[in-house]
Design a protein around this motif. Structure first.
Motif: not given
Length: 151
Positions: A79-82, A7-20
């Motif tokens: 995920y790692l960014f979260s 569901t994530l490829l080809g869409k605007k990236t939404d960076y989570r600000q919590d462990y996700a």
């Protein structure tokens, strides 16, 4: 790879600000009959010290032998960014990453290593390994854990 699995490829990236861990996505391995290794390097991993709130920086390496499912790399990046605002000790980070990836993929084998930059003059490099119980990968995990450097 079936696009409907992701569901994530080809869409605007939404960076989570919590462990996700829920952002992790898997797709079907097209070569489950063959053992092969997948390697990821994340040289810009950041988490927070749970006591001081200070940032900790690391290179996280992930190696796994897939079975039926594989982790999609953009979801892994998100995920790692979260972890950037997640307070966890170094050892906890690598174990959480491994547990979440096992839950997602059920790989034959996986290892996660954190190469954290020095804090107070000490570097910490935690390593965790997993091999599917009752298989040759279980012995591989034990061997890699104990033969991978100083103990």
């Amino acid at each position: 790879m079936e696009k409907r699995e992701l569901t994530l490829l080809g869409k605007k990236t939404d960076y989570r600000q919590d462990y996700a861990p829920e952002v992790l996505e898997a797709f079907t391995n097209r070569h489950p009959e063959r053992d092969y290794r997948v390697h990821f390097d994340c040289p810009e991993f950041t988490s927070l010290c749970p006591i001081t709130g200070q940032p900790d920086f690391a290179t996280i390496t992930i190696d796994y032998i897939p079975d039926v499912k594989m982790v999609e790399s953009k979801s892994l990046k998100l995920y790692l960014f979260s972890f950037r605002t997640h307070g966890a000790f170094h050892e906890d980070c690598v174990n959480l990453i491994m547990k979440d990836l096992i839950r997602l993929m059920d790989p034959k084998y996986i290892e996660v290593r954190g190469i954290f930059t020095p804090r107070g003059g000490i570097s910490i490099h935690p390593l965790c390994t997993y091999g599917r119980p009752g298989t040759r990968y279980e012995a591989l995990a034990e061997r890699r854990l104990f033969d991978s450097g100083p103990l």
